[in-house]
Motif scaffolding. Sequence first.
Motif, PDB file in Angstrom:
ATOM      1  N   ALA A  36      28.524  42.186  45.761  1.00 16.06           N
ATOM      2  CA  ALA A  36      29.384  41.056  45.411  1.00 16.06           C
ATOM      3  C   ALA A  36      30.780  41.509  44.996  1.00 16.06           C
ATOM      4  CB  ALA A  36      28.741  40.251  44.290  1.00 16.06           C
ATOM      5  N   GLU A  37      30.880  42.695  44.424  1.00 11.71           N
ATOM      6  CA  GLU A  37      32.176  43.134  43.884  1.00 11.71           C
ATOM      7  C   GLU A  37      33.255  43.277  44.956  1.00 11.71           C
ATOM      8  OE1 GLU A  37      33.917  46.415  40.728  1.00 11.71           O
ATOM      9  OE2 GLU A  37      31.771  46.319  41.159  1.00 11.71           O
ATOM     10  N   PRO A  38      33.012  43.945  46.101  1.00 12.62           N
ATOM     11  CA  PRO A  38      34.084  44.015  47.108  1.00 12.62           C
ATOM     12  C   PRO A  38      34.450  42.644  47.681  1.00 12.62           C
ATOM     13  CG  PRO A  38      32.022  44.964  47.946  1.00 12.62           C
ATOM     14  CD  PRO A  38      31.853  44.766  46.486  1.00 12.62           C
ATOM     15  N   ALA A  39      33.468  41.752  47.850  1.00 13.82           N
ATOM     16  CA  ALA A  39      33.781  40.404  48.345  1.00 13.82           C
ATOM     17  C   ALA A  39      34.661  39.660  47.351  1.00 13.82           C
ATOM     18  CB  ALA A  39      32.484  39.632  48.601  1.00 13.82           C
ATOM     19  N   LEU A  40      34.384  39.827  46.062  1.00 20.06           N
ATOM     20  CA  LEU A  40      35.188  39.162  45.044  1.00 20.06           C
ATOM     21  C   LEU A  40      36.595  39.756  44.979  1.00 20.06           C
ATOM     22  CD1 LEU A  40      35.021  36.972  42.905  1.00 20.06           C
ATOM     23  CD2 LEU A  40      34.273  38.708  41.268  1.00 20.06           C
ATOM     24  N   GLN A  41      36.710  41.050  45.134  1.00 23.48           N
ATOM     25  CA  GLN A  41      38.039  41.673  45.145  1.00 23.48           C
ATOM     26  C   GLN A  41      38.878  41.168  46.310  1.00 23.48           C
ATOM     27  OE1 GLN A  41      37.205  45.858  45.164  1.00 23.48           O
ATOM     28  NE2 GLN A  41      36.774  45.969  42.962  1.00 23.48           N
ATOM     29  N   GLU A  42      38.221  40.981  47.459  1.00 20.05           N
ATOM     30  CA  GLU A  42      38.947  40.435  48.615  1.00 20.05           C
ATOM     31  C   GLU A  42      39.398  39.009  48.353  1.00 20.05           C
ATOM     32  OE1 GLU A  42      38.291  39.668  53.419  1.00 20.05           O
ATOM     33  OE2 GLU A  42      36.694  40.521  52.194  1.00 20.05           O
ATOM     34  N   ALA A  43      38.533  38.196  47.729  1.00 24.94           N
ATOM     35  CA  ALA A  43      38.911  36.821  47.406  1.00 24.94           C
ATOM     36  C   ALA A  43      40.088  36.788  46.441  1.00 24.94           C
ATOM     37  CB  ALA A  43      37.714  36.076  46.813  1.00 24.94           C
ATOM     38  N   ILE A  44      40.094  37.681  45.449  1.00 24.18           N
ATOM     39  CA  ILE A  44      41.196  37.740  44.487  1.00 24.18           C
ATOM     40  C   ILE A  44      42.496  38.132  45.185  1.00 24.18           C
ATOM     41  CG2 ILE A  44      42.072  38.996  42.483  1.00 24.18           C
ATOM     42  CD1 ILE A  44      39.171  39.182  41.501  1.00 24.18           C
ATOM     43  N   ARG A  45      42.417  39.123  46.084  1.00 23.25           N
ATOM     44  CA  ARG A  45      43.624  39.578  46.780  1.00 23.25           C
ATOM     45  C   ARG A  45      44.236  38.451  47.621  1.00 23.25           C
ATOM     46  NH1 ARG A  45      44.547  41.067  51.731  1.00 23.25           N
ATOM     47  NH2 ARG A  45      42.329  41.062  52.281  1.00 23.25           N
ATOM     48  N   ILE A  46      43.403  37.744  48.390  1.00 26.38           N
ATOM     49  CA  ILE A  46      43.919  36.670  49.247  1.00 26.38           C
ATOM     50  C   ILE A  46      44.431  35.509  48.406  1.00 26.38           C
ATOM     51  CG2 ILE A  46      43.337  35.092  51.131  1.00 26.38           C
ATOM     52  CD1 ILE A  46      41.160  37.031  51.968  1.00 26.38           C
ATOM     53  N   ALA A  47      43.735  35.205  47.302  1.00 28.23           N
ATOM     54  CA  ALA A  47      44.172  34.103  46.442  1.00 28.23           C
ATOM     55  C   ALA A  47      45.505  34.415  45.774  1.00 28.23           C
ATOM     56  CB  ALA A  47      43.108  33.815  45.393  1.00 28.23           C
ATOM     57  N   GLN A  48      45.714  35.675  45.401  1.00 32.54           N
ATOM     58  CA  GLN A  48      46.999  36.058  44.813  1.00 32.54           C
ATOM     59  C   GLN A  48      48.125  35.939  45.834  1.00 32.54           C
ATOM     60  OE1 GLN A  48      46.021  39.966  43.370  1.00 32.54           O
ATOM     61  NE2 GLN A  48      45.634  39.257  41.274  1.00 32.54           N
ATOM     62  N   GLU A  49      47.854  36.328  47.079  1.00 29.35           N
ATOM     63  CA  GLU A  49      48.869  36.202  48.129  1.00 29.35           C
ATOM     64  C   GLU A  49      49.209  34.744  48.388  1.00 29.35           C
ATOM     65  OE1 GLU A  49      47.262  38.165  51.486  1.00 29.35           O
ATOM     66  OE2 GLU A  49      47.511  40.202  50.674  1.00 29.35           O
ATOM     67  N   SER A  50      48.206  33.852  48.249  1.00 29.30           N
ATOM     68  CA  SER A  50      48.421  32.426  48.517  1.00 29.30           C
ATOM     69  C   SER A  50      48.843  31.663  47.274  1.00 29.30           C
ATOM     70  CB  SER A  50      47.133  31.809  49.074  1.00 29.30           C
ATOM     71  OG  SER A  50      46.683  32.514  50.205  1.00 29.30           O
ATOM     72  N   ASN A  51      48.883  32.342  46.109  1.00 27.15           N
ATOM     73  CA  ASN A  51      49.256  31.699  44.851  1.00 27.15           C
ATOM     74  C   ASN A  51      48.312  30.540  44.523  1.00 27.15           C
ATOM     75  OD1 ASN A  51      50.862  31.666  42.565  1.00 27.15           O
ATOM     76  ND2 ASN A  51      52.265  30.121  43.395  1.00 27.15           N
TER      77      ASN A  51
END
Length: 727
Positions: free
Chosen positions: A305-320
């Motif tokens: 779950a941790e790498p999937a969550l890190q990816e979600a955080i990265r994309i969400a930060q890019e999209s604000n």
Amino acid sequence: MMTNGVVHANLFGIKDWVTPYKIAVLVLLNEMGRTGEGAVSLVERRKLNQLLLPLLQGPDITLSKLYKLIEESCPQLANSVQIRIKLMAEGELKDMEQFFDDLSDSFSGTEPEVHKTSVVGLFLRHMILAYSKLSFSQVFKLYTALQQYFQNGEKKTVEDADMDREDGEKQMEKEELDVSVREEEVSCSGPLSQKQAEFFLSQQAALLKNDETKALTPASLQKELNNLLKFNPDFAEAHYLSYLNNLRVQDVFSSTHSLLHYFDRLILTGAEGKSNGEEGYGRSLRYAALNLAALHCRFGHYQQAEPALQEAIRIAQESNDHVCLQHCLSWLYVLGQKRADSYVLLEHSVKKAVHFGLPRAFAGKTANKLMDALKDSDLLHWKHSLSELIDISIAQKTAIWRLYGRSTMALQQAQMLLSMNSLESLNAGVQQNNTESFAVALCHLAELHAEQGCFAAAGEVLKHLKDRFPPNSQHAQLWMLCDQKIQFDRAMNDGKFHLADSLVTGITALNGIEGVYRKAVVLQAQNQMTEAHKLLQKLLTYCQKLKNTEMVISVLLSVAELYWRSSSPTIAMPVLLEALALSKEYRLQYLASETVLNLAYAQLILGIPEQALTLLHMAIEPILADGAVLDKGRAMFLVSKCQVASAASYDPVKKAEALEAAIQNLSEAKNYFAQVDCRERIRDVAYFQARLYHALGKTQERNHCAMIFRQLHQELPAHGVPLINHL
């Protein structure tokens, strides 16, 4: 292309296509238009109108089932429909062509039978258009399928009539035939049209969410979804329903596979949207990663779950996307519970939730402040008729009141949720009573009844839970844990420690912390003090790390009991004071009262019964008002012990009065213990009463209590410690 009598070219390229079942529905509509108003009563016409929408939207059904549905609404019309279909199927191909040619007459005239823009009118126009596009070979195949459809229906009707004439001894044969017919319906239904597929998916999704028992079984639903995806692999909603269906049976591989396919198809269909906006490609990507992380967390796969969550955080930060980031932060706390900084993440999550107007969390707040916070959320829920969130809020209040030790308020909230009607209109007559909130409320209700000794009522509630939430449903673990805990408590009360020990395995499988705690309780009851102490110390360290305050206090109380049962009451005092401080800090009134009860008992053992009696007056009121029956009995038993110990220095007359008062309290304690079948403690009370009656010179009463003690002592194992040292 043609499959099972269904003529289609590019799936979902057209709104509808012609099937033998839809020809039968067209015959029904035609007969309704031809029948005069006087021939069909107003009640029958109303029933027919209510029947039409499910027939138009639902999947294809067998002819015999269609006859039965029409006959229930209007027997006269059912006979007419049966004759028309028989003449068409046993006639020639030109009869079917003539029937479709005559359908256009329904729209002709100044006052047509059917309006073009109505639901029935649109269905007729789609069927006429779809039929007109067929080639001659496709028309011939459709007519052959109609003949086969009619023959299967006639065969089923004859078989049903034969079975009605059979005796009750052959009822099993009828059930076996019904099963084979249902399988035949599934196998010959063919692909669904777009409207039928959307209706089927929305109906099954609503059933899975609100009333899982009425939905198709996991195997049947998956078979239907596979059939649907065979003709249209890019149907994203079908993949998502497959994901929900696989979650029902805890199939991690298939559920992950379906979830990934869902977001793949969703991204493909929404690619022309904005790449990083609220809609389209970017939103699908970040929420796909977030859902994948949540899925892994549900199955306990935290490393995946941790790498999937890190990816979600990265994309969400890019999209604000702050809302998505807040959800990620909450799941990050779940993943980091084993780390020392997990509580910092939770506090940060609360601050961000307040900033963005999302649900808030509180720790150690008073009941009025916490209820005020929930009240503010409830106002928004009621204002917008968010019934699911209303149910969740009431279930949370039930749990909170139980945490605070107010069983009456918890019972009121649980009853309120159970008596509420859903504010959300759902398909297929589903009432919103099979949600997780409903299961939580029922489990609290069962535990509250069991605490008061109403085991029959608790058993009825659990039976109701088992009927509404089968073992393969997603919320079944709630009642399974509740059932195991109630059985464990009953076994411990009855002195059957071997039975309680066998239940620990099941509790541990459902809740690891609860299972370890109950294992320590069993070891302590079996006088395995060293093993129990090691287990409690490990559990205490783990729960302190997780900030599980309620369990920390329970473990501290068990450790203190272990100390005084080992004749070390002085060591138990600081442990009890630590438990009392935590109870006061987090406003856990009932646990605080129970801790004071244990402190009073420790003072009694240390030889200061007067101070113990003073402490008891502080703690006994909440216990008698909202406590479990077993705790009420323990409190009254302790009061009588303190009264006897305090009366040692009294003059004979005053001492006799004190002993009489102690006997009355012992009788009340025995009644409480009898309500929960706690024979072990009844034995202790009988022993104590016999000693008091002997001191007062009441031989007959003494002999009666001594007889009760002897009977129970022969049936139950001994403590291995003096009876006076048992609370």
